[in-house]
Every structure is written in C-alpha cells, then in structure tokens.
Design a protein around this motif. Structure first.
Motif, PDB file in Angstrom:
ATOM      1  N   ASP A  22       8.586 -11.942  -1.556  1.00  0.00           N
ATOM      2  CA  ASP A  22       7.696 -13.104  -1.536  1.00  0.00           C
ATOM      3  C   ASP A  22       6.708 -13.070  -2.698  1.00  0.00           C
ATOM      4  OD1 ASP A  22       9.005 -13.880   0.719  1.00  0.00           O
ATOM      5  OD2 ASP A  22       7.451 -13.200   2.115  1.00  0.00           O
ATOM      6  N   ALA A  23       6.223 -11.865  -3.055  1.00  0.00           N
ATOM      7  CA  ALA A  23       5.300 -11.754  -4.182  1.00  0.00           C
ATOM      8  C   ALA A  23       5.990 -12.123  -5.497  1.00  0.00           C
ATOM      9  CB  ALA A  23       4.726 -10.338  -4.260  1.00  0.00           C
ATOM     10  N   GLN A  24       7.261 -11.714  -5.648  1.00  0.00           N
ATOM     11  CA  GLN A  24       8.007 -12.088  -6.851  1.00  0.00           C
ATOM     12  C   GLN A  24       8.231 -13.592  -6.902  1.00  0.00           C
ATOM     13  OE1 GLN A  24      11.474  -9.541  -6.468  1.00  0.00           O
ATOM     14  NE2 GLN A  24      10.765  -8.255  -8.159  1.00  0.00           N
ATOM     15  N   ALA A  25       8.568 -14.189  -5.760  1.00  0.00           N
ATOM     16  CA  ALA A  25       8.808 -15.634  -5.737  1.00  0.00           C
ATOM     17  C   ALA A  25       7.540 -16.421  -6.043  1.00  0.00           C
ATOM     18  CB  ALA A  25       9.364 -16.037  -4.371  1.00  0.00           C
ATOM     19  N   ALA A  26       6.383 -15.934  -5.558  1.00  0.00           N
ATOM     20  CA  ALA A  26       5.125 -16.642  -5.786  1.00  0.00           C
ATOM     21  C   ALA A  26       4.486 -16.275  -7.124  1.00  0.00           C
ATOM     22  CB  ALA A  26       4.146 -16.330  -4.655  1.00  0.00           C
ATOM     23  N   GLY A  27       4.931 -15.166  -7.729  1.00  0.00           N
ATOM     24  CA  GLY A  27       4.310 -14.722  -8.978  1.00  0.00           C
ATOM     25  C   GLY A  27       2.906 -14.199  -8.778  1.00  0.00           C
ATOM     26  N   ILE A  28       2.658 -13.618  -7.595  1.00  0.00           N
ATOM     27  CA  ILE A  28       1.322 -13.142  -7.244  1.00  0.00           C
ATOM     28  C   ILE A  28       1.445 -11.713  -6.728  1.00  0.00           C
ATOM     29  CG2 ILE A  28      -0.659 -13.475  -5.708  1.00  0.00           C
ATOM     30  CD1 ILE A  28       0.015 -16.447  -5.682  1.00  0.00           C
ATOM     31  N   ALA A  29       0.562 -10.837  -7.176  1.00  0.00           N
ATOM     32  CA  ALA A  29       0.569  -9.445  -6.737  1.00  0.00           C
ATOM     33  C   ALA A  29      -0.536  -9.226  -5.716  1.00  0.00           C
ATOM     34  CB  ALA A  29       0.383  -8.495  -7.919  1.00  0.00           C
ATOM     35  N   ILE A  30      -0.234  -8.481  -4.664  1.00  0.00           N
ATOM     36  CA  ILE A  30      -1.225  -8.006  -3.709  1.00  0.00           C
ATOM     37  C   ILE A  30      -1.200  -6.484  -3.762  1.00  0.00           C
ATOM     38  CG2 ILE A  30      -1.069 -10.038  -2.208  1.00  0.00           C
ATOM     39  CD1 ILE A  30       0.794  -8.493  -0.393  1.00  0.00           C
ATOM     40  N   PRO A  31      -2.203  -5.802  -3.188  1.00  0.00           N
ATOM     41  CA  PRO A  31      -2.252  -4.340  -3.332  1.00  0.00           C
ATOM     42  C   PRO A  31      -0.977  -3.616  -2.931  1.00  0.00           C
ATOM     43  CG  PRO A  31      -4.334  -5.139  -2.496  1.00  0.00           C
ATOM     44  CD  PRO A  31      -3.432  -6.339  -2.568  1.00  0.00           C
ATOM     45  N   GLU A  32      -0.248  -4.122  -1.933  1.00  0.00           N
ATOM     46  CA  GLU A  32       0.973  -3.437  -1.504  1.00  0.00           C
ATOM     47  C   GLU A  32       2.103  -3.574  -2.523  1.00  0.00           C
ATOM     48  OE1 GLU A  32      -1.515  -3.894   1.955  1.00  0.00           O
ATOM     49  OE2 GLU A  32      -0.844  -5.344   0.479  1.00  0.00           O
ATOM     50  N   THR A  33       2.054  -4.572  -3.390  1.00  0.00           N
ATOM     51  CA  THR A  33       3.148  -4.797  -4.342  1.00  0.00           C
ATOM     52  C   THR A  33       2.725  -4.549  -5.779  1.00  0.00           C
ATOM     53  OG1 THR A  33       2.625  -7.167  -4.562  1.00  0.00           O
ATOM     54  CG2 THR A  33       4.150  -6.526  -2.815  1.00  0.00           C
ATOM     55  N   ALA A  34       1.485  -4.124  -6.001  1.00  0.00           N
ATOM     56  CA  ALA A  34       0.997  -3.884  -7.367  1.00  0.00           C
ATOM     57  C   ALA A  34       0.648  -2.414  -7.502  1.00  0.00           C
ATOM     58  CB  ALA A  34      -0.228  -4.754  -7.659  1.00  0.00           C
ATOM     59  N   PHE A  35       1.535  -1.662  -8.145  1.00  0.00           N
ATOM     60  CA  PHE A  35       1.271  -0.244  -8.323  1.00  0.00           C
ATOM     61  C   PHE A  35       1.998   0.258  -9.566  1.00  0.00           C
ATOM     62  CE2 PHE A  35       4.658  -0.901  -5.240  1.00  0.00           C
ATOM     63  CZ  PHE A  35       5.704  -0.188  -5.785  1.00  0.00           C
ATOM     64  N   VAL A  36       1.543   1.373 -10.086  1.00  0.00           N
ATOM     65  CA  VAL A  36       2.130   2.009 -11.258  1.00  0.00           C
ATOM     66  C   VAL A  36       2.530   3.426 -10.872  1.00  0.00           C
ATOM     67  CG1 VAL A  36       1.737   2.774 -13.616  1.00  0.00           C
ATOM     68  CG2 VAL A  36       0.762   0.618 -12.857  1.00  0.00           C
ATOM     69  N   VAL A  37       3.738   3.817 -11.230  1.00  0.00           N
ATOM     70  CA  VAL A  37       4.226   5.158 -10.926  1.00  0.00           C
ATOM     71  C   VAL A  37       4.106   6.012 -12.185  1.00  0.00           C
ATOM     72  CG1 VAL A  37       6.191   6.542 -10.191  1.00  0.00           C
ATOM     73  CG2 VAL A  37       5.812   4.280  -9.190  1.00  0.00           C
ATOM     74  N   VAL A  38       3.437   7.148 -12.099  1.00  0.00           N
ATOM     75  CA  VAL A  38       3.331   8.079 -13.220  1.00  0.00           C
ATOM     76  C   VAL A  38       4.009   9.383 -12.820  1.00  0.00           C
ATOM     77  CG1 VAL A  38       1.237   7.068 -14.164  1.00  0.00           C
ATOM     78  CG2 VAL A  38       1.057   8.835 -12.447  1.00  0.00           C
ATOM     79  N   GLU A  39       4.557  10.061 -13.812  1.00  0.00           N
ATOM     80  CA  GLU A  39       5.321  11.285 -13.549  1.00  0.00           C
ATOM     81  C   GLU A  39       4.517  12.546 -13.823  1.00  0.00           C
ATOM     82  OE1 GLU A  39       8.675  10.788 -16.033  1.00  0.00           O
ATOM     83  OE2 GLU A  39       9.721   9.410 -14.688  1.00  0.00           O
ATOM     84  N   THR A  40       3.558  12.462 -14.721  1.00  0.00           N
ATOM     85  CA  THR A  40       2.783  13.642 -15.079  1.00  0.00           C
ATOM     86  C   THR A  40       1.305  13.289 -15.123  1.00  0.00           C
ATOM     87  OG1 THR A  40       2.879  13.209 -17.465  1.00  0.00           O
ATOM     88  CG2 THR A  40       4.690  14.482 -16.508  1.00  0.00           C
ATOM     89  N   SER A  41       0.467  14.324 -15.086  1.00  0.00           N
ATOM     90  CA  SER A  41      -0.978  14.100 -15.170  1.00  0.00           C
ATOM     91  C   SER A  41      -1.366  13.540 -16.533  1.00  0.00           C
ATOM     92  CB  SER A  41      -1.715  15.420 -14.906  1.00  0.00           C
ATOM     93  OG  SER A  41      -1.318  16.412 -15.851  1.00  0.00           O
ATOM     94  N   ALA A  42      -0.600  13.878 -17.583  1.00  0.00           N
ATOM     95  CA  ALA A  42      -0.901  13.346 -18.915  1.00  0.00           C
ATOM     96  C   ALA A  42      -0.715  11.825 -18.939  1.00  0.00           C
ATOM     97  CB  ALA A  42       0.004  14.003 -19.957  1.00  0.00           C
TER      98      ALA A  42
END
Length: 385
Positions: free
Chosen positions: A301-321
C-alpha cells in the motif's frame, strides 16, 4: 491543508498560491474519519487547563531493600515540594511488578500516611517505573471520554539511593493521551529531572515551574481526543464504529461539547490514502506483535500511494562504518538547508576480480625479472672480485 516542514530549525511552508484556507478539514479514511486542524483553525476553539494530580512511583527493586527508609523520606520530601495547585496524590510501589497503596488520588495528608504502611510487594528485580506510567496512561484514555477536563497525572519517580530506573522507551505513543503533560519527573539525590515520554536525555527542572499546557478536547461519536493548543497542527483519527455523529469541541464554560463550525471536506484520494496508512501505523503502536503479519500489505500500500511510514521506511547497513557514513551524510544533508537528498556522486563500477588477474601476473613477472637481473649482476661483481 497548508503543511509546514522543518529542516533543522528552518520552517519551510509548502503552500503556494492563493490565500491559505484556515478551516479544519474532514477526511473519510476507509471506514473511519479524520479531522485535520491547522493552527489557525484551532485558535477559535475553546481551550482549558487541567489540574495536575501527582502520582508517586517508589522503588521496590532488589537494590532498594537496605534503603527503604531513605526512599520513603525522599518521597515525603517530594510531596512537600509539590506546587500548591497539586492537592491530590497517589502512591505506587514498583519493581517489575506494581502495588498501588491507594486506588485513586488522595489528599496530601492521606498520601503521607500511606507511605508508612506495610507493603506486600517484595524487594526483587529491577525498578521499571515506565510500566506503571503506561498502565495509568491507558486508564487516562478512557477517562477523557467521561470527563475531558478531569485531572492530568504528574508522574514523580522516586528511585532508591544507588538504584537506577530501567527505561523501556515505549511511552511515545501515549503522548496524545496527555498532550498537556507529556513527561515525568525523576527525584534523585541530584535534584529534579524531567524525562520526556518521547525519549531523549533528562533535563533539570523546578517543581514550581511544572504547569500543564492549555489543551482542547475534540469528540466524534464516542471517541474523544485531546489536542495541544500550542502545537502547530492537530490530527484526530476515529475508527468507523466509534465515529458516528458530528465533530464537536469541549466548551469548559458550558461544560458540554458543541459542534465545530466552518469545517471543509477533503476528497483528495492521495491524501486519504496517506492518512489511512498513518492510521494503521498508529494502530500498530498498540499491537506491535502484529507488525510482521501486517508488513507485506503495508509495503504494498505504501508503494502504491508513494508514501512512507515508519514501518516501511528503513535503511539496512552491514557494518558500523556504513552506519557512521550514513549518519554523517544525513547531518550534511540537513545542514545544507537547501536540499533534503544525499549528495549523489557518479562512480565507475568496480571491475570484476578476473579482469585484475592479468595485471597482477604482469606485475609479478616484472618483479621476478628485476630480482633475477639483480642476482646476476651481484654474481658478476663477486666473480671479478
């Protein structure tokens, strides 16, 4: 709908064009309803200030067994230091469990006497006052529907000497139940500190300065929502079953709800879809265990609306750097003040490892030839000698 966003401390008005419409807006959100109240619309609504009622939460953890008398004396000093306007006090002992000394706020004299009573709750575990606060704020959710102008809780946490309260950090969702007092007080040996429900570090505070902020109460059907009068805007989301009837605002002079006038209606499907997503986000705050089940539908639904909410807006990082670099880029982007996006630098893609093998063999071959040449030159010099 004239939104104003902030880039650090700089406000940016997104409304452009004709004169802004200052009316509150109603939106149909699925089977429910929403009321969006800009600051200008709220200025004409009746406001009121609730009377604070203190709620002391005392340490009953394993670390406080030897200092019970000191904890009681600290609690009595806290009651004595309360502003004159605070006449009602409630007392609860807590570790990871809870025991109310009195079921409702009593006078100061009764509360002082209650501190000397024998408590059945044993000394064990850690001290988690935020669990008590969460339980009582859930009670406030129902009280607003019966008595919008009733007392507002002033939570005072009294840890034992040498004990530290355990913070669970899950009180942000409760802020809308007490927009006039969205913080609690910690009474320690270092003085008085105020801790926000939204998290962050505690700040020193003076008890006489603790005054609830003006608020207003909005009702539709049986659902009542409290709004801060000082906030830049307001949003009320009412589910379908509880939202039958017209929008009303509490009038403290008449002690009744009266209809809100000059309401506009928004039929923009994109805006309604965004509010529907936000309503689902708020609902998940009360049922975090259902996030995994709801996430695929939320993402779609967020993709269809083009709107991000906290549950669908996140960034995945692999290292502390990567995490450090991400935080640095975010700070640079916000500090720029003229752009919200990260700087984009086009770089050539890294070549595959097989492409580098011929170069590596060539460099090794040259090094081997140079080494052999040096050896032959050294042998000739030794022979001549």
């Amino acid at each position: 709908l004239q939104p104003v966003i902030r880039i650090q401390d700089t406000p940016v008005a997104l409304h452009k064009g004709a004169e802004a419409d200052t009316r509150a807006v109603t939106v149909s959100v699925g089977e429910g309803n929403a009321l969006v109240a800009p600051s200008a619309s709220k200025s004409g609504w009746p406001q009121f200030v609730r009377q604070p009622a203190a709620h002391l939460i005392l340490d009953r953890s394993a670390a406080s067994a030897a200092t019970e008398a000191e904890t009681v004396q600290r609690a009595k000093a806290a009651i004595s230091a309360l502003p004159v306007s605070v006449q009602k006090v409630r007392v609860t002992w807590a570790n990871y469990e809870q025991e109310d000394v009195s079921g409702s706020p009593e006078t100061r004299e009764v509360a002082l006497g209650a501190l000397d009573r024998t408590v059945s709750l044993p000394f064990r575990g850690g001290f988690c006052p935020e669990r008590v606060i969460a339980r009582l704020l859930l009670e406030e959710r129902g009280k607003a529907e019966q008595q919008p102008a009733g007392p507002v809780p002033l939570f005072i946490v009294v840890p034992a000497p040498g004990s530290s309260p355990v913070k669970v950090g899950g009180l942000a969702a409760f802020t809308r139940f007490v927009p006039d007092m969205p913080a609690y007080i910690v009474c320690s040996s270092g003085g008085w500190e105020q801790a926000s429900f939204g998290g962050g570090s505690a700040q020193p505070v003076s008890l006489p300065d603790l005054a609830p902020a003006p608020i207003m109460a909005v009702r539709k059907g049986k659902a009542v929502e409290l709004l801060s009068a000082a906030a830049e805007g307001g949003l009320v989301l009412v589910p379908g079953e509880a939202g039958r009837g017209e929008w009303e605002c509490w009038d403290p002079a008449q002690k009744t709800f009266r209809p809100i006038e000059r309401l506009a209606r928004c039929a923009d499907p994109d805006y309604a879809a965004g509010l529907a997503l936000w309503a689902r986000h708020r609902a998940l705050g009360w049922e975090p265990g259902s996030i995994d089940t709801a996430l695929p539908g939320l993402v779609a639904d967020a993709q269809a609306a083009g709107i991000a909410i906290p549950e669908t807006a996140f960034v995945v990082v692999e290292t502390s750097a990567q995490e450090v670099m991400l935080a640095r880029k975010e700070k640079q982007s916000l500090g720029a003040g003229h752009a919200l996006e990260f700087d984009e630098v086009k770089r050539a893609p890294a070549p595959p490892a097989l492409w580098l093998l011929p170069v590596a063999f060539y460099l090794l071959y040259r090094r081997f030839r140079n080494t052999m040449s040096d050896c032959k030159s050294g042998n000739r010099q030794v022979s001549r000698a």
